[in-house]
Design an enzyme around this catalytic site. Structure first.
Site, PDB file in Angstrom:
ATOM      1  N   ARG A  74       0.908  -1.149   0.000  1.00  0.00           N
ATOM      2  CA  ARG A  74       0.000   0.000   0.000  1.00  0.00           C
ATOM      3  C   ARG A  74       0.952   1.205   0.000  1.00  0.00           C
ATOM      4  NH1 ARG A  74      -4.928  -2.699   1.183  1.00  0.00           N
ATOM      5  NH2 ARG A  74      -4.789  -4.244   2.823  1.00  0.00           N
ATOM      6  N   CYS A  75       1.082   1.855  -1.183  1.00  0.00           N
ATOM      7  CA  CYS A  75       2.178   2.823  -1.391  1.00  0.00           C
ATOM      8  C   CYS A  75       1.706   4.262  -1.202  1.00  0.00           C
ATOM      9  CB  CYS A  75       2.730   2.604  -2.803  1.00  0.00           C
ATOM     10  SG  CYS A  75       3.963   3.808  -3.289  1.00  0.00           S
ATOM     11  N   ASP A 105     -10.350  -1.430  -5.094  1.00  0.00           N
ATOM     12  CA  ASP A 105     -10.849  -0.164  -5.657  1.00  0.00           C
ATOM     13  C   ASP A 105      -9.883   1.002  -5.458  1.00  0.00           C
ATOM     14  OD1 ASP A 105     -11.396  -0.103  -2.976  1.00  0.00           O
ATOM     15  OD2 ASP A 105     -13.362   0.827  -3.189  1.00  0.00           O
ATOM     16  N   SER A 150      -9.155  -9.278  -4.876  1.00  0.00           N
ATOM     17  CA  SER A 150      -9.558  -8.989  -3.490  1.00  0.00           C
ATOM     18  C   SER A 150     -10.408 -10.139  -2.980  1.00  0.00           C
ATOM     19  CB  SER A 150     -10.384  -7.702  -3.445  1.00  0.00           C
ATOM     20  OG  SER A 150     -10.986  -7.572  -2.176  1.00  0.00           O
ATOM     21  N   ASP A 152     -12.582  -9.817  -0.815  1.00  0.00           N
ATOM     22  CA  ASP A 152     -13.827  -9.271  -0.255  1.00  0.00           C
ATOM     23  C   ASP A 152     -15.042  -9.364  -1.181  1.00  0.00           C
ATOM     24  OD1 ASP A 152     -12.194  -8.567   1.847  1.00  0.00           O
ATOM     25  OD2 ASP A 152     -11.980  -6.481   1.215  1.00  0.00           O
ATOM     26  N   GLN A 286      -7.390 -16.332   6.033  1.00  0.00           N
ATOM     27  CA  GLN A 286      -8.378 -16.303   4.942  1.00  0.00           C
ATOM     28  C   GLN A 286      -7.771 -15.847   3.618  1.00  0.00           C
ATOM     29  OE1 GLN A 286     -12.313 -14.530   6.804  1.00  0.00           O
ATOM     30  NE2 GLN A 286     -10.556 -13.894   7.987  1.00  0.00           N
ATOM     31  N   ARG A 287      -6.707 -15.059   3.711  1.00  0.00           N
ATOM     32  CA  ARG A 287      -6.084 -14.527   2.498  1.00  0.00           C
ATOM     33  C   ARG A 287      -4.901 -15.375   2.049  1.00  0.00           C
ATOM     34  NH1 ARG A 287      -5.392  -8.296   3.478  1.00  0.00           N
ATOM     35  NH2 ARG A 287      -3.242  -8.627   2.874  1.00  0.00           N
TER      36      ARG A 287
END
Ligand code: F6P
Length: 363
Positions: A74-75, A105, A150, A152, A286-287
């Protein structure tokens, strides 16, 4: 040669490697030169060794691996114009003006901003003598295609996002493990399920294991839900069930928009029923792990469709997102998908559930 780069950004998800592999291989097949950008947008901003031309065999034996082999981040720098200026300079040096971005997103919005600023960024780079006029003229526009990676499943426009199916497998495997211990002790388990502000994983896992109660952000429970939940738990025990499962989405809220946590739920059960209750937070399990067949296939199909879209562009094109709708690959305007997703988020915050349904129906 037309050059194309692929990067993964934001939270990782299972199946991203299948997408990267497909991008590289279909690009080579189409006669485009593929590059891997390592560590997400950080790789674009820093350049150098992080942006590497890639061969067919560089993505061999990657499909079955979880996470992303090219790294993600996450940059913060890319959120600033100065970071995007560096990124543009690095792309110009490598002669790349086709990008496939695999992320959520936030990452796709960043990509679109970058695309819109492209001409201005190049002018600034020429002014600052970081690139020549001739170099800028070679890449007058930036074409981008986004794929949603993702767990999600929270993006409008696509039936599924890359990683969701594997995460569901992970959740139900964990719950199948809990069944034996829960049943031995006649215990109640309250599980926290990921998904940020989206209850998809929670509700689907609930169906797949037959949970007694689920709490999701999209449908905050009505006043008095604590009583109803306890009645339900009690009645299933009376019918002979030796355990209970309650699933709480990490974004679950009540009618007043207050977060409902697993420990809130445990407290209710402790005080009203006195059942022996444990909380399990599945977290990043989960990931993790290997992607399911579905995610490998989805990643491959989406990666191939992304390259096809860039390959077919005759010049500058609008930014697209590749979606799966009714098992068909389709390309949709990227920003309208992102904007509708954000509007649904705002409607959720305002607890305007009719508007949420309307927006869902229109996407
Ligand atoms: O978006 C994927 C996701 O796993 C969400 O379900 C969760 O809320 C978030 O990312 C966790 O983020 P991080 O990995 O930064 O802790």
């Amino acid at each position: 040669d037309r050059c194309l780069a692929v990067l993964t950004s934001g939270g990782d998800s299972q199946g991203m490697n299948a997408a990267v592999r497909a991008v590289v291989r279909i690009a080579l097949f189409k006669g485009m030169k593929p590059y891997l950008v390592n560590e997400g947008y950080k790789g674009l901003v820093e350049g150098g060794e992080l942006i590497k031309e890639c061969q067919w065999t560089d993505v061999t034996h990657t499909m079955h691996k979880g996470g992303t082999i090219i790294g993600t981040a996450r940059c913060k720098e890319f959120r600033e114009r100065s970071g995007r200026l560096d990124a543009a300079a690095n792309l110009v040096k490598a002669r790349i003006n086709n990008l496939v971005i695999i992320g959520g997103d936030g990452s796709l919005t960043g990509a679109n901003i970058f695309k819109e600023e492209w001409k201005g960024l190049l002018e600034e780079l020429v002014r600052k003598e970081r690139i020549t006029q001739e170099e800028a003229a070679l890449l007058p526009y930036l074409n981008i295609v986004g794929l949603v990676g993702s767990i999600d499943n929270d993006m409008c426009g696509t039936d599924m996002t890359i990683g969701t199916d594997s995460a569901l497998h992970r959740i139900i495997e964990a719950m199948d493990c809990l069944v034996s211990t829960a049943s031995s002790h006649q215990r109640t388990f309250v599980l926290e399920i990921m998904g940020r502000n989206c209850g998809y994983l929670t509700i689907m896992a609930g169906i797949a294991v037959g949970a007694e109660w689920v709490l999701i952000p999209e449908n905050p429970p009505k006043e008095g839900w604590e009583e109803s939940m306890c009645d339900k738990l009690k009645s299933s025990r009376e019918k002979g069930r030796r355990l209970n499962f309650i699933l709480v989405a990490e974004g679950a809220i009540d009618q007043e928009n207050k977060k409902i946590t697993t420990s809130d739920v445990k407290k209710v059960i402790d005080s009203k029923l006195g059942f022996d209750t444990r909380v399990t937070v599945l977290g990043h399990v989960q990931r993790g792990g290997r992607p399911s067949a579905y995610d490998r296939i989805l990643g491959t199909r989406m990666g191939a469709a992304a390259v096809q879209t860039l390959f077919e562009a005759k010049g500058e094109m609008d930014a697209f997102m590749i979606a799966i709708r009714g098992n068909e690959m389709t390309k949709l305007p990227l920003m309208s998908c992102v904007e509708t997703t954000k509007k649904i988020g705002s409607a959720l915050n305002e607890r305007d559930f009719n508007r949420m349904q309307e927006l869902r129906g229109s996407s």
